[in-house]
Design an enzyme around this catalytic site. Sequence first.
Site, PDB file in Angstrom:
ATOM      1  CB  SER A  49      -0.937   0.007   1.214  1.00 31.17           C
ATOM      2  OG  SER A  49      -0.213   0.036   2.430  1.00 31.17           O
ATOM      3  CG  HIS A  50       2.658   3.016   2.617  1.00 32.73           C
ATOM      4  ND1 HIS A  50       2.183   4.305   2.609  1.00 32.73           N
ATOM      5  CD2 HIS A  50       2.005   2.381   3.620  1.00 32.73           C
ATOM      6  CE1 HIS A  50       1.304   4.459   3.589  1.00 32.73           C
ATOM      7  NE2 HIS A  50       1.172   3.304   4.202  1.00 32.73           N
ATOM      8  CB  ALA A 125       5.237   4.344   5.275  1.00 28.87           C
ATOM      9  NE  ARG A 188      -9.468   7.440   1.930  1.00 32.55           N
ATOM     10  CZ  ARG A 188     -10.731   7.353   2.344  1.00 32.55           C
ATOM     11  NH1 ARG A 188     -10.991   6.956   3.574  1.00 32.55           N
ATOM     12  NH2 ARG A 188     -11.743   7.645   1.540  1.00 32.55           N
ATOM     13  N   GLY A 189      -4.693   3.265   2.340  1.00 30.65           N
ATOM     14  CA  GLY A 189      -4.222   2.585   1.139  1.00 30.65           C
ATOM     15  C   GLY A 189      -4.582   1.109   1.119  1.00 30.65           C
ATOM     16  CG  ASP A 190      -3.265  -1.725   4.012  1.00 30.28           C
ATOM     17  OD1 ASP A 190      -2.662  -2.514   3.272  1.00 30.28           O
ATOM     18  OD2 ASP A 190      -2.717  -1.113   4.943  1.00 30.28           O
ATOM     19  CE  LYS A 232      -7.086   1.652  26.522  1.00 33.30           C
ATOM     20  NZ  LYS A 232      -6.444   0.391  26.956  1.00 33.30           N
ATOM     21  CB  SER A 309       9.984  -2.941  11.850  1.00 35.83           C
ATOM     22  OG  SER A 309       9.244  -1.738  11.810  1.00 35.83           O
ATOM     23  NE  ARG A 311       4.333 -11.337  10.481  1.00 36.33           N
ATOM     24  CZ  ARG A 311       3.871 -11.286  11.724  1.00 36.33           C
ATOM     25  NH1 ARG A 311       3.898 -10.134  12.374  1.00 36.33           N
ATOM     26  NH2 ARG A 311       3.396 -12.356  12.320  1.00 36.33           N
TER      27      ARG A 311
END
Length: 340
Positions: A49-50, A125, A188-190, A232, A309, A311
Amino acid sequence: MDKRLLARLALSEVDSLARAVLELHGFSREQALAVARTMVCGQRDECASHGVYRLLVCIATLKAGKVDPRAEPQVHDHAPGVVRVDAAGGFSQLAFDRGVPLLRRKAVDNGVAALVINRCVHFSALWVEIETLTDLGLVTLACNPSHAWVAPAGGRGPVFGTNPIAFGWPRPGKDPFVFDMATSAIARGDIELHRRAGKPVPLGWGVSADGEPTTSAEAVLQGAMLTFGGHKGSALAAMIELLAGPLIGDLTSAQSLAHDAGAGASPFHGELILAFDPRRFLGERYEHYLHSAETLFDSIEQQGARLPSARRYEARRRSLAQGVEINDELLDELNALLHR
């Protein structure tokens, strides 16, 4: 897997494609280099997505007249602990690059310094910027608003942006400890990628225009996204609106969306980055407390838990060795941008 669905490219090919598209559409060489680098990092770390999907977003934003492709960011030594960069209506990446040298000097001198980026168009990102600063030995925190797409906890109408917050801790000889998260339930990209693929989204990602829970990506994009963790995430989103909006003399997510005026372009706002020099904070105790931090990380990993991070770093090593896969449909769309 059907070989027609995916193409494998070397990272150098992804970079060349991104820069070629951007320069063909009028971006200056420096703007294209900075923007392309961010997209390549996203693709490299398997954050689709990025990745280069964002080229479509960048060119759409350009065609809408909402970004200056040849903007020249201006760096201002604003205060002893503050660097201010006017992005001049360009994407945020080059403004960040221009501000980093002075930010680093101020952080080393004072122990802590802030980089304020104003009047930037933002799509990326934050972890790419975070890692630039952890590579310099700095502890870093960054945040920004976006467009008002996200409902507050207990509400149903958009008020907040996806409002990411990111943090980085340098670890000499190891990958840095980095997290980068939207205060919305998902980026939002997802959701847009789910829409493009015709896939439902999980319940809890957003609501329809009438405020009802939905698994339709299209309905969420027309309605409102939700924050993570209820009240939260909502409180964190409000904090980011204030820190990276009024505090730095820039727009809130609602004001960014109003500036967009229905163009569907990337958000226009500011960004706040804080950099801490642990050597300046700790002096001769630096090594002792860096070791203390490592015992914390060890206590997490020894239980079988992953650090944030992890992954991404695994994906990075894989991509550096094997290249990256890009959906053929997306690749066709990107290649079409080379034939205006």
